[in-house]
Design a protein around this motif. Structure first.
Motif, PDB file in Angstrom:
ATOM      1  N   UNK A 149       0.871  -1.169   0.000  1.00  0.00           N
ATOM      2  CA  UNK A 149       0.000   0.000   0.000  1.00  0.00           C
ATOM      3  C   UNK A 149       0.906   1.216   0.000  1.00  0.00           C
ATOM      4  N   UNK A 204      -2.385  12.320   0.030  1.00  0.00           N
ATOM      5  CA  UNK A 204      -3.697  11.697   0.222  1.00  0.00           C
ATOM      6  C   UNK A 204      -4.071  10.713  -0.882  1.00  0.00           C
ATOM      7  N   UNK A 237      -3.400   0.470  -3.532  1.00  0.00           N
ATOM      8  CA  UNK A 237      -3.104  -0.853  -3.014  1.00  0.00           C
ATOM      9  C   UNK A 237      -2.779  -1.743  -4.209  1.00  0.00           C
ATOM     10  N   UNK A 251     -14.959   3.558  -5.176  1.00  0.00           N
ATOM     11  CA  UNK A 251     -14.696   3.821  -3.769  1.00  0.00           C
ATOM     12  C   UNK A 251     -13.748   5.002  -3.597  1.00  0.00           C
ATOM     13  N   UNK A 252     -12.925   5.240  -4.622  1.00  0.00           N
ATOM     14  CA  UNK A 252     -11.755   6.104  -4.454  1.00  0.00           C
ATOM     15  C   UNK A 252     -11.972   7.549  -4.856  1.00  0.00           C
ATOM     16  N   UNK A 253     -13.081   7.832  -5.529  1.00  0.00           N
ATOM     17  CA  UNK A 253     -13.266   9.203  -5.992  1.00  0.00           C
ATOM     18  C   UNK A 253     -14.683   9.389  -6.493  1.00  0.00           C
ATOM     19  N   UNK A 254     -15.275  10.565  -6.255  1.00  0.00           N
ATOM     20  CA  UNK A 254     -16.602  10.814  -6.829  1.00  0.00           C
ATOM     21  C   UNK A 254     -16.572  10.847  -8.358  1.00  0.00           C
ATOM     22  N   UNK A 307      -7.382   3.332  -3.872  1.00  0.00           N
ATOM     23  CA  UNK A 307      -8.230   3.499  -2.686  1.00  0.00           C
ATOM     24  C   UNK A 307      -8.646   4.954  -2.487  1.00  0.00           C
ATOM     25  N   UNK A 308      -7.805   5.894  -2.844  1.00  0.00           N
ATOM     26  CA  UNK A 308      -8.173   7.308  -2.751  1.00  0.00           C
ATOM     27  C   UNK A 308      -7.381   8.078  -3.802  1.00  0.00           C
ATOM     28  N   UNK A 309      -8.102   8.839  -4.613  1.00  0.00           N
ATOM     29  CA  UNK A 309      -7.471   9.524  -5.738  1.00  0.00           C
ATOM     30  C   UNK A 309      -7.364  11.018  -5.475  1.00  0.00           C
ATOM     31  N   UNK A 310      -6.133  11.453  -5.177  1.00  0.00           N
ATOM     32  CA  UNK A 310      -5.896  12.887  -5.049  1.00  0.00           C
ATOM     33  C   UNK A 310      -4.790  13.329  -6.007  1.00  0.00           C
ATOM     34  N   UNK A 321     -11.690  10.840   0.195  1.00  0.00           N
ATOM     35  CA  UNK A 321     -12.585  11.433  -0.803  1.00  0.00           C
ATOM     36  C   UNK A 321     -14.059  11.138  -0.525  1.00  0.00           C
ATOM     37  N   UNK A 347     -17.252   2.549   1.165  1.00  0.00           N
ATOM     38  CA  UNK A 347     -17.318   4.006   1.025  1.00  0.00           C
ATOM     39  C   UNK A 347     -18.729   4.387   0.634  1.00  0.00           C
ATOM     40  N   UNK A 360     -20.929   7.592  -1.087  1.00  0.00           N
ATOM     41  CA  UNK A 360     -20.988   8.889  -1.764  1.00  0.00           C
ATOM     42  C   UNK A 360     -22.446   9.308  -1.809  1.00  0.00           C
ATOM     43  N   UNK A 371     -20.354   1.496  -1.730  1.00  0.00           N
ATOM     44  CA  UNK A 371     -19.431   0.562  -2.367  1.00  0.00           C
ATOM     45  C   UNK A 371     -18.720  -0.242  -1.293  1.00  0.00           C
TER      46      UNK A 371
END
Lengths: 241, 256, 241, 256, 241, 256
Positions: free
Chosen positions: D42, D47, D51, D80-83, D134-137, E35, E52, E54, E123
């Motif tokens: 990971x 931010x 993974x 899951x990682x971004x709108x 897992x999170x997209x910044x 996010x 998660x 949204x 999700x």
């Protein structure tokens, strides 16, 4: 293309005992699917098709509507258990083509211009396949349209002709279909002998082609009578698949 | 509108491009133009242009025809060829076209499939016909069928080494075993008249079209009614067959 | 990654007889697809690509429109018969990536802001593949855009560089592509030497990378001349694929 | 608007998160966190969190490389990682990312593929690299490439029993044969200036981005221009390469 | 259906040393995906799921909106590396079914009518699978909804019960799941003991079924306490996946 | 509205079709009606009609159950059967239904899978259950499960020639090895009341439904809460199980 060695015609009889121009036992019933606006079950020997019609009804989304006439949608499909080797569910290239020729076979018979912005959906499902499934579907779909009260110029009759072991025949069964020298599935409106479906594959002289087409049109009149009988029977008795 | 104009002319036996009802557009056939393909042809029918490539490979036969090769025919209506074509998997028209071309070849016994058997039940040649439309100005099926036939006649086997079970695609040897030649002739019915080789403007207003596959020996190997919302009478079909046989000779000349 | 044992450079000559910095025979023709608003055929040796442009035209459905500029859509594809082993029709992951980098290579050259709410569609089809298909596609697409009259800052030139058997080369053919130490496909606008496509894979020192990029830009000017020649030729003669 | 603010700051060599133009976000690498995977890592770049799981299996080699293992790299931009991410098959950005990471590893000869051969032409190890965002910044590619490299270094073979032709996934033995380490460094051009490790707000207004794969030995194994609607000059590319090589050392430290 | 021969219960202990009604080590953390509007990671032994949320946010396109309440969308998926044999990415039939039962398990707990025309997306991704992944997903999703501030009647607790080697147990691990006589995954709101997810497969007497359901409800209260603890912990410390 | 009417009646323990809360619609089972299938059955529950075909084929066993046959269950909600069904691949409801029917058969050990083994690790019988809805008036799952069970009981093996490794589908011999019979009973909760065999109008307003698979011996082989936006109490589930066991006997009679 013949793939087997055994003869398909012996002493003027076909493998299922029929004479060359004999049609298999026909069963036709309308109103078999209660939810549908119209429906029919048609059986030619061991080939059995059920068809249902939904509509005419407003077509959505609106941008697909034709302001001048109804859109006809046809879907032909085979149940996985309708064939010897289980078929994968869902449309393949063959059923996509047949859905199209089925639509082209039925459209000329329907007064589509009476239902602008509408859609008419026709579903034909082969429950048992033993040759001639597309023409059996035409018969079932045509009856289902009539049962739904869709205004039509005429019923559309489906019947196949062909050539096996040098003999011209009608109403091919599955084994004949797979081993014939030629196969001509047809759909037509008997009144005025208007041909709406015509396909052929094989190897025939022009004269043979013409002769088979003529045989199909002539014999199709018997199928037409069966269709009319089935529609009349509806008012006498209600029966469901 | 163009539709009305087409129909108006037809009433007088005339066509928008000046042709007679039974006149084909100029035909051009070029072969061997795709070096990566074992056979290839580009066919023009007027402004309609179709490219066909034939590829050969080795595969397993179908269980019910263990001593015969396999034919697979595919058509792409590439968006390159018309503003009316869209990206994505083949639609019903492309599928129908491929199947009509395929049936004409398969059922007309154009290829000697038994000569494509390498080892019964185990190894046979697979013949891939890929139809690629380059410009669509009507009557794709006749252009495609002609290009497919020309590409089959052009095709040669890549050298097969049975010990290594490998193909040497840089060494070509021996032609595909072709029994006959076949072409298709498509007729359209407009205002009750039959014409050959329709262009797009004619296809749009046709009551129906009829494609007839004709072999060198004058026999019919396939038919397909398509297009439009109309019907044919027995007499119309009968005359169409005769006309198709006559026009097929013109197309077959381009395969010599 | 080299997969074969035979040398790719012998006595300073490549397998097809070229010198390291020599480009294959080039053929360029515009206006080859009559239906398209613009089109071109480009051949580098045995690599042949045809491209067509449709648009600028209104983008539908409307909610996809950009009120400030045209949307550029690119699709790169390979004909099934363009490669030794027949390719399955339809997009794969490779062609999806190339379609994207092709779009990014062309966008900087087009005055998209002149056509708000419009779409410009660019289709590149590889008819024969012998290495460097994506840069050949750039040349074809760039010519097709010019042929369609789309206003551009400059033509975009495509050319590949790389390294085989320790030697820096230009315009990789298929065998070199599959067995090279490095491959750098590039697209750029010659005026101002603006690089719009740059990819690389292999194993190179930074100096080698820079040297190859410089070689490609310099040699690309010859490709640029061919492009301009093809556009001029259009007014002299019309020829079609 | 954020776009204008980002560009305004850049004019003065400043960034919205206070970093210098050539400054990476804090890097964190954890390995061995997915017990079901043969290797896993990971990675956080600020931010942005990615993974990667490495799975090993046995399969048939490709015919043209009969004595080499197989690498398959896949990336999922999970919603899951971004709108901005949607359910469904990978889009062009996820496919591009997976292919860039894959090429850096494959063409940089990071794995000794010949050591993955079990029986020439028949059985080789297949290495699956699955990238799960897992999170997209911003700058997913550098985070993914770093996580893929860390997961490869973490990976061990499940025990293979050649007689039963079975894998015992509960017994791990021996590390994957890794030749070198590779990382990528992504630069973005904004208002004509080059900065490293862009965040989403910077990616949105970038004229273009350039991802450069650099190996431990300072050699370049991959490049990919992406993002934006702009271009690079020769000098910009040249400086980008030098900057990438220098920043790669910081990233490589996290793999020790 | 038991596929292996080794016993799963020895001297009253399970293969991982637990007593029949013992739940594995639980880890629960909320706010792990920056996010997302809400998120949680839940681990039961070696089964680990991240969820998660949204939304609530306006649902587009508009014609899908429900003017009276929010639409809940759930997607359950497994990372390719979460299982011993790498799983193909993308939904299969199993994950489509679980996505549905997950939605049905959560809907009763949410005041959907407070957000007409909105959508809430949930999700759940299985990062490591060792049995009971769907109930672990319920715990993660429920916490993520609470973390997102979505108004709820109660938290939904997920826990599985079952029978192995004749013994009734709780919280099945992967080996038990694959070799059990019966498996009952459950979701419920502890306040009022409202069961929102209930599946079972295997072979049990009615009494056994009822007994296991009772065991799950009783033991689920411990899981409920863990959930509440995790939500409280959020205000003390922020930590991220 | 129909919804309100249904709920109003239920308050008084009445139903729109006049049935008692615990009353099934008339049941009709016909077998052997599809000649191409190795087993088949058509089941009517009132106006709900479902057709099931069982096909047998030979395939490879799964590696973890080398001595057991394979069961594959598929359901099509054909657009023929309801204005609410659409063309296309099975949606979540059709997938759920097929999986519930499948689990009841599989986990209830209805088929003796070990007797479907032809050669361990190499060849086993594959049993395909295809559920085809002909008319949808509610409670598809009970109709489908009953039809599947009837079709399994009807199924015979096509003759297998181990030397030629061929099936002779025209010669049927020997029944499928069936250990037990199983049926499902579905209950719906409306206005806090439980009723059996819901019709579509009842399904639309149900708080929740519960399907319970019951074997001949009175044991439970599957359960599935579905439908609606509500919950069950422990007591409701408990009573539902007892009611299902009692109603299962009525359904099982139709399999004699």
């Amino acid at each position: 293309m013949k793939k087997i060695e055994e003869p398909l015609i012996v002493d003027g009889k076909r493998i299922d005992g029929r004479k060359p121009e004999e049609i298999r036992e026909i069963e036709m019933r309308v109103g078999v699917i209660k939810n549908a606006d119209g429906s029919a079950l048609v059986r030619f020997g061991n080939t059995m098709v059920v068809a249902a019609v939904y509509g005419p009804k407003p077509l959505l989304p609106k941008h697909l509507q034709d302001p001048e006439k109804a859109i006809l949608r046809c879907r032909y499909g085979m149940a996985p258990f309708s064939v010897p080797e289980r078929a994968r569910p869902g449309p393949d290239r063959r059923s996509i083509e047949i859905s199209k020729v089925l639509r082209l076979a039925l459209e000329p018979a329907i007064f589509l211009e009476e239902y602008p912005r509408a859609v008419i959906e026709v579903y034909a499902e082969v429950l048992q396949a033993d040759g001639s499934t597309r023409v059996t579907s035409i018969n079932a779909a045509s009856l289902a349209l009539a049962d739904a009260g869709v205004p039509m110029r005429d019923l559309v009759v489906g019947l196949s002709g062909g050539k096996v072991d040098g003999t011209l025949i009608l109403d091919l069964n599955g084994k004949e279909d797979n081993n014939c020298e030629a196969d001509i599935p047809m759909g037509f409106m008997p009144r005025g002998e208007k041909i709406t479906l015509l396909q052929m594959d094989g190897d025939l002289t022009p004269e043979e082609v013409k002769k088979i087409i003529r045989m199909v049109i002539d014999a199709g009149k018997k199928v037409y009578e069966e269709q009319k009988k089935a529609l009349h029977a509806k008012y006498e008795k209600e029966e469901v698949v | 509108m163009m539709e009305d104009y087409v129909l108006e002319l037809i009433r007088d036996g005339r066509r928008v491009d000046g042709r007679k009802l039974d006149e084909l557009r100029p035909v051009k056939v070029e072969t061997g133009i795709i070096k990566r393909a074992e056979g290839s042809a580009k066919v023009s029918l007027g402004d309609t242009v179709v490219l066909v490539g034939v590829k050969l490979d080795i595969g397993e036969p179908f269980p019910d025809t263990p001593n015969q090769g396999i034919l697979i025919t595919n058509a792409e209506f590439s968006p390159i060829a018309s503003p009316d074509f869209e990206s994505g998997p083949p639609g019903e028209d492309a599928i129908e076209l491929a199947r009509v071309v395929d049936r004409g070849i398969r059922e007309g016994k154009i290829i000697d499939f038994e000569k494509l058997c390498i080892k019964e039940g185990e190894k046979v040649w697979m013949v891939f016909i890929d139809i690629h439309v380059l410009n669509h100005k009507g009557n794709l099926v006749d252009a495609s069928a002609l290009a497919a036939m020309a590409a089959l006649l052009d095709a040669k086997f890549p050298k097969y080494d049975p010990e290594k079970d490998e193909l040497d695609r840089e060494t070509l040897e021996g032609k595909l075993p072709i029994n006959h030649k076949v072409v298709t002739v498509t007729l359209a019915k407009l205002n009750g008249k039959m014409l050959v080789d329709p262009i797009v403007d004619e296809e749009k207003v046709a009551e129906a079209t009829l494609t007839i596959g004709v072999k060198e020996d004058g026999k019919v190997s396939s038919m397909q009614k398509s297009g439009g919302r109309g019907w044919f009478s027995y007499d119309e079909v009968s005359k169409a067959i005769d006309l198709a046989i006559s026009k097929s000779k013109e197309l077959l000349k381009h395969l010599e």
